[in-house]
Scaffold this active site. Structure first.
Site, PDB file in Angstrom:
ATOM      1  N   THR A 158      -1.990  -1.040   3.219  1.00 51.79           N
ATOM      2  CA  THR A 158      -1.940  -1.840   4.435  1.00 51.79           C
ATOM      3  C   THR A 158      -0.768  -2.810   4.433  1.00 51.79           C
ATOM      4  OG1 THR A 158      -4.349  -1.705   4.656  1.00 51.79           O
ATOM      5  CG2 THR A 158      -3.231  -3.436   5.900  1.00 51.79           C
ATOM      6  N   ASP A 160     -12.116  -4.903  -5.700  1.00 48.43           N
ATOM      7  CA  ASP A 160     -10.891  -5.202  -4.950  1.00 48.43           C
ATOM      8  C   ASP A 160     -11.114  -4.843  -3.488  1.00 48.43           C
ATOM      9  OD1 ASP A 160      -8.346  -5.572  -3.952  1.00 48.43           O
ATOM     10  OD2 ASP A 160      -7.343  -4.487  -5.559  1.00 48.43           O
ATOM     11  N   ALA A 182      -2.095   2.675  -8.959  1.00 49.74           N
ATOM     12  CA  ALA A 182      -1.401   1.650  -9.733  1.00 49.74           C
ATOM     13  C   ALA A 182      -2.072   0.294  -9.613  1.00 49.74           C
ATOM     14  CB  ALA A 182       0.055   1.554  -9.274  1.00 49.74           C
ATOM     15  N   ASP A 183      -2.541  -0.045  -8.421  1.00 46.21           N
ATOM     16  CA  ASP A 183      -3.161  -1.354  -8.235  1.00 46.21           C
ATOM     17  C   ASP A 183      -4.403  -1.502  -9.099  1.00 46.21           C
ATOM     18  OD1 ASP A 183      -4.420   0.630  -6.724  1.00 46.21           O
ATOM     19  OD2 ASP A 183      -4.854  -0.690  -5.031  1.00 46.21           O
ATOM     20  N   ARG A 184      -5.129  -0.422  -9.282  1.00 46.04           N
ATOM     21  CA  ARG A 184      -6.357  -0.496 -10.067  1.00 46.04           C
ATOM     22  C   ARG A 184      -6.051  -0.709 -11.550  1.00 46.04           C
ATOM     23  NH1 ARG A 184     -10.078   4.372  -7.871  1.00 46.04           N
ATOM     24  NH2 ARG A 184     -11.755   3.050  -8.674  1.00 46.04           N
ATOM     25  N   ALA A 222       3.013  -2.706  -3.396  1.00 42.71           N
ATOM     26  CA  ALA A 222       3.016  -1.935  -2.156  1.00 42.71           C
ATOM     27  C   ALA A 222       1.675  -1.228  -1.998  1.00 42.71           C
ATOM     28  CB  ALA A 222       4.153  -0.925  -2.160  1.00 42.71           C
ATOM     29  N   GLY A 223       0.842  -1.777  -1.103  1.00 40.10           N
ATOM     30  CA  GLY A 223      -0.472  -1.197  -0.851  1.00 40.10           C
ATOM     31  C   GLY A 223      -0.486  -0.371   0.419  1.00 40.10           C
TER      32      GLY A 223
END
Length: 259
Positions: free
Chosen positions: A10, A130, A109-111, A7-8
């Site tokens: 965008t 990214d 979290a994505d990083r 869940a980003g």
């Protein structure tokens, strides 16, 4: 099958893993107000197109940088898939890597997921770029420890700001210029050159400075939807890894469940 949810800011990306391979992936615009019922109506149709039902999903892991979205995604998992999801960075799904920065609790979290996936594959110093809502540069050393990075406005944010804060500049489509010319002859071409080649210059400059600071052989990995567009116009990337965040979720799930 494992459903990995990224869940980003965008988009929310749903990826269905069959073993260690991505069988299908789908994305929907991020809306923290979207309910579990709305998610499942959309997701059921996509599963059906792949000859699957919700009963094919027996595990879920969620990584999110949008805290308000987590509740409804958790309800989706529990109500419709009958499983309690793992949440990246929490409980049994702790990161398992050192966050060697001043404020580790603030790292997205994505990083961290990108770092986990990159270190699992490359085993040495890496720089991960990214291309998302923001463009992030993240550095991990040969032990897989996160050492820090850079946050810059995403190229679409930059373009939106340029158009939104000026009275006469038109909205243009983001694309690579037709040639290497950097002297625009029209307003539109000047905008595109400024945005596109300006961004390339930022990427190349930051990578050069980062590698010099690391001082050891370093692999540069690009991920995110626009990485392909930039890769065609610079040689700064060593690898493109379009599913890096999803792969990080998969690896974290394996570690949490010892599978």
């Amino acid at each position: 099958m494992l459903l990995a949810i990224d869940a980003g800011n965008t988009n929310v990306v749903f990826a269905l893993f069959d073993g260690d391979e991505v069988k299908a992936r789908w994305r929907i615009a991020t809306d923290a107000r979207r309910t579990a019922d709305e998610y499942v109506v959309w997701l059921r149709q996509l599963l059906d197109l792949n000859g699957l039902g919700v009963d094919a999903i027996d595990a879920v892991i969620i990584g999110t940088v949008v805290p308000r979205a987590l509740h409804n995604l958790t309800v989706l998992s529990e109500k419709y898939f009958g499983v309690t999801p793992l949440v990246a960075g929490r409980g049994d799904a702790q990161w398992g890597v050192a966050l060697d920065v001043a404020q580790p609790d603030t790292v997205g979290a994505d990083r961290v997921l990108n770092i986990i996936a990159a270190h699992d594959k490359y085993k040495h110093d890496v720089v991960i770029i990214d291309f998302g809502t923001a463009t992030t540069f993240d550095v991990a050393d040969y032990d897989g420890a996160y050492k820090g990075g850079v946050i810059a406005p995403g190229i679409n944010l930059s373009l939106d700001a340029l158009v939104g804060k000026t009275a006469q500049l038109p909205r243009i489509a983001l694309e690579a210029p037709e040639d290497d010319n950097v002297i625009g002859r029209t307003t539109e071409s000047q905008m595109l050159i400024g945005i596109f080649w300006g961004y390339i210059g930022m990427i190349e400059g930051l990578v050069k400075r980062t590698k010099a600071q690391i001082g050891r052989p370093t692999t540069v990995i690009a991920t995110g939807g626009l990485s392909v567009l930039f890769d065609e116009h610079t040689d700064v990337f060593d690898h493109l890894e379009s599913d890096l965040t999803l792969r990080g979720l998969f690896i974290l799930y394996q570690r949490a469940t010892n599978t």
